[in-house]
Write a protein that holds these residues in place. Structure first.
Motif, mmCIF file in Angstrom:
data_model
loop_
_atom_site.group_PDB
_atom_site.id
_atom_site.type_symbol
_atom_site.label_atom_id
_atom_site.label_comp_id
_atom_site.label_asym_id
_atom_site.label_seq_id
_atom_site.Cartn_x
_atom_site.Cartn_y
_atom_site.Cartn_z
ATOM 1 N N ILE A 239 0.850 -1.208 0.058
ATOM 2 C CA ILE A 239 0.020 -0.047 -0.100
ATOM 3 C C ILE A 239 0.818 1.418 0.061
ATOM 4 N N VAL A 240 0.579 2.030 -0.920
ATOM 5 C CA VAL A 240 1.224 3.429 -0.983
ATOM 6 C C VAL A 240 0.285 4.550 -0.980
ATOM 7 N N ASN A 241 0.767 5.642 -0.062
ATOM 8 C CA ASN A 241 -0.088 6.838 -0.023
ATOM 9 C C ASN A 241 0.700 8.115 -0.102
ATOM 10 N N THR A 242 0.224 8.727 -1.254
ATOM 11 C CA THR A 242 0.784 10.242 -1.421
ATOM 12 C C THR A 242 -0.477 11.227 -1.473
ATOM 13 N N ALA A 243 -1.389 10.904 -0.700
ATOM 14 C CA ALA A 243 -2.617 11.674 -1.013
ATOM 15 C C ALA A 243 -2.786 12.575 0.318
ATOM 16 N N ARG A 244 -3.539 11.953 1.150
ATOM 17 C CA ARG A 244 -3.617 12.262 2.459
ATOM 18 C C ARG A 244 -3.723 11.206 3.557
ATOM 19 N N GLY A 245 -3.004 11.744 4.661
ATOM 20 C CA GLY A 245 -2.932 10.484 5.749
ATOM 21 C C GLY A 245 -4.504 9.846 6.144
ATOM 22 N N PRO A 246 -5.404 10.687 6.638
ATOM 23 C CA PRO A 246 -6.520 9.976 7.005
ATOM 24 C C PRO A 246 -7.495 9.060 5.786
ATOM 25 N N VAL A 247 -7.063 9.239 4.677
ATOM 26 C CA VAL A 247 -7.969 8.006 3.789
ATOM 27 C C VAL A 247 -7.450 6.675 4.415
ATOM 28 N N ILE A 248 -6.458 6.709 5.198
ATOM 29 C CA ILE A 248 -6.326 5.215 5.721
ATOM 30 C C ILE A 248 -6.270 5.282 7.160
ATOM 31 N N ASP A 249 -6.909 4.355 7.675
ATOM 32 C CA ASP A 249 -6.875 3.913 9.044
ATOM 33 C C ASP A 249 -5.460 3.455 9.711
ATOM 34 N N GLU A 250 -4.543 4.580 9.965
ATOM 35 C CA GLU A 250 -3.294 3.986 10.265
ATOM 36 C C GLU A 250 -3.016 2.909 11.307
ATOM 37 N N GLN A 251 -3.900 2.834 12.268
ATOM 38 C CA GLN A 251 -3.847 1.838 13.060
ATOM 39 C C GLN A 251 -4.055 0.371 12.658
ATOM 40 N N ALA A 252 -5.075 0.538 11.602
ATOM 41 C CA ALA A 252 -5.233 -0.939 10.797
ATOM 42 C C ALA A 252 -4.241 -1.148 9.873
ATOM 43 N N LEU A 253 -3.748 -0.267 9.403
ATOM 44 C CA LEU A 253 -2.555 -0.429 8.489
ATOM 45 C C LEU A 253 -1.376 -1.075 9.513
ATOM 46 N N VAL A 254 -1.165 -0.533 10.434
ATOM 47 C CA VAL A 254 -0.105 -0.976 11.481
ATOM 48 C C VAL A 254 -0.167 -2.357 11.531
ATOM 49 N N ASP A 255 -1.543 -2.825 11.935
ATOM 50 C CA ASP A 255 -1.859 -3.928 12.439
ATOM 51 C C ASP A 255 -1.474 -4.897 11.173
ATOM 52 N N ALA A 256 -1.820 -4.570 10.222
ATOM 53 C CA ALA A 256 -1.899 -5.522 9.003
ATOM 54 C C ALA A 256 -0.327 -5.827 8.442
ATOM 55 N N LEU A 257 0.422 -4.739 8.735
ATOM 56 C CA LEU A 257 1.898 -4.944 8.687
ATOM 57 C C LEU A 257 2.466 -5.777 9.352
ATOM 58 N N GLU A 258 1.965 -5.914 10.847
ATOM 59 C CA GLU A 258 2.686 -6.660 11.859
ATOM 60 C C GLU A 258 2.292 -7.999 11.402
ATOM 61 N N SER A 259 1.055 -8.178 11.098
ATOM 62 C CA SER A 259 0.552 -9.899 10.739
ATOM 63 C C SER A 259 0.948 -10.225 9.508
ATOM 64 N N GLY A 260 1.541 -9.263 8.587
ATOM 65 C CA GLY A 260 2.021 -9.824 7.263
ATOM 66 C C GLY A 260 1.283 -9.552 6.212
ATOM 67 N N LYS A 261 -0.306 -9.237 6.555
ATOM 68 C CA LYS A 261 -1.329 -9.229 5.523
ATOM 69 C C LYS A 261 -0.924 -8.097 4.322
ATOM 70 N N VAL A 262 -0.255 -6.988 4.911
ATOM 71 C CA VAL A 262 0.128 -6.031 4.143
ATOM 72 C C VAL A 262 1.646 -6.075 4.419
ATOM 73 N N ARG A 263 2.568 -6.368 2.898
ATOM 74 C CA ARG A 263 3.748 -6.855 3.194
ATOM 75 C C ARG A 263 4.721 -5.624 3.525
ATOM 76 N N CYS A 264 4.298 -4.620 2.700
ATOM 77 C CA CYS A 264 5.314 -3.246 2.558
ATOM 78 C C CYS A 264 4.554 -1.965 2.517
#
Ligand SMILES: O=CC(=O)O
Length: 332
Positions: A239-264
């Protein structure tokens, strides 16, 4: 005859000559109110005859940084145009402006190339896991423990919000052999889509190897990528974001990175800038930039000239060149 007044909220750094040249048609004032309270008083005093505002993206604490309902109440009735320096104008309450008869412009086009360059850099950096490699080198560990990564060639790039930046990104991604699909509220014309396949939001989530956030922040897009959306994505998605931070729930992204669901992930924008979620800082799989999408001399100058051209057109022809999409139907 007195010339209409233009008030600069922020600073002009590159198109100084063009700004000074505006004095042919306008009286130019630079806001020097030092607090929000003083600014409100000045709006009823020395700025009470302002027709147009040149508005910069500023620190929230600066007077006039956020054009919200409260500030709009204090703005003089003479104000008809707010010309914003930036593509994203989420700090301006456009609906409230429309109700007050104030038209808003932004700087699309001017930002496209530089932001798409940063976007492509983040895609490559995330696919190739360069953050880990660069951190290792600086620690003196050379490439020990740096895993093999992935090529862009043949990967499906899903662009969420294919406007000017998204289209510039598609052109760059093609050079790296990526296949682009996109989701917008409505499909683009064949010419604008230039071969990118239109897919539904859910299809984009389920079938993209790399998801790029290129949509504006508003009530509909806030947290559009959340836990539920991430669950629909491919395992190991990027997942890549150059738009605005709040379009992503940052906590959900952090959790998904930790579980490996999102690789990078590759991020230039964050939910509460300049604060960054500690889970992103700690994760070596995330490549981070401090909101520098448009930060080149050439692009910043183009953006400033775009604002000045909008102001000139507003003053001389009562028309904005780049009125924001929400107001297209109200604009002359
Ligand atoms: O963030 C940059 C812009 O909105 O132009």
């Amino acid at each position: 005859m007195t010339k209409p007044r233009v008030l600069l909220l922020g600073e002009i750094l590159h198109a100084k000559a063009e700004w000074v040249a505006l004095s042919d048609v306008a009286t130019l004032s630079v806001c020097d109110s030092s607090t929000k309270e003083e600014f409100i008083k000045d709006l009823a005093g020395k700025y009470s005859d302002v027709t147009a505002v040149y508005h910069c993206h500023m620190d929230d604490a600066k007077p006039g940084a956020n054009i919200n309902k409260e500030l709009l109440e204090a703005l003089p009735t003479s104000l008809k145009f707010i010309c914003h320096h930036g593509a994203g104008y989420d700090m301006i309450d456009v609906n409230a402006c429309t109700r007050k008869g104030v038209l808003v412009s932004n700087t699309p086009g001017a930002v496209d190339g530089a932001t798409a360059d940063v976007n492509m850099f983040l895609i490559l950096g995330a696919l190739r896991e360069f953050n880990l490699a660069m951190t290792n080198l600086r620690k003196g560990d050379w490439n020990v423990g740096v895993p093999l990564s992935h090529d862009p060639e043949g990967k499906v790039l899903g662009i969420l919000g294919m406007g000017g930046i998204g289209r510039a990104l598609k052109r760059r991604a093609k050079g790296f052999g990526m296949i682009t699909q996109y989701h917008n509220r409505k499909p683009l014309s064949e010419e604008m889509a230039a071969g990118a396949k239109y897919v539904s939001f859910d299809e984009l989530l389920a079938t993209s190897d790399v998801i790029s956030m290129n949509l504006p922040l508003n009530a509909h897009t806030r947290h559009i990528i959340n836990k539920e959306a991430i669950a629909k994505m491919k395992d190991g998605v990027i997942i890549v974001n150059t738009a605005r931070g709040p379009v992503i729930d940052e906590q959900a992204l952090v959790d998904a990175l930790e579980s490996g669901k999102v690789r990078c992930a590759g991020l230039d924008v964050f939910e509460a800038e300049p604060k960054i979620h500690p889970g992103l800082i700690a994760n070596e799989k995330v490549i981070l930039l401090p909101h520098v999408g448009t930060a080149t001399y050439e692009t910043r100058k183009k953006m400033e000239i775009t604002v000045i051209n909008n102001i000139r057109s507003a003053i001389t022809g009562a028309k904005l060149l780049n009125v924001v999409p929400e107001q297209i139907h109200f604009a002359p």
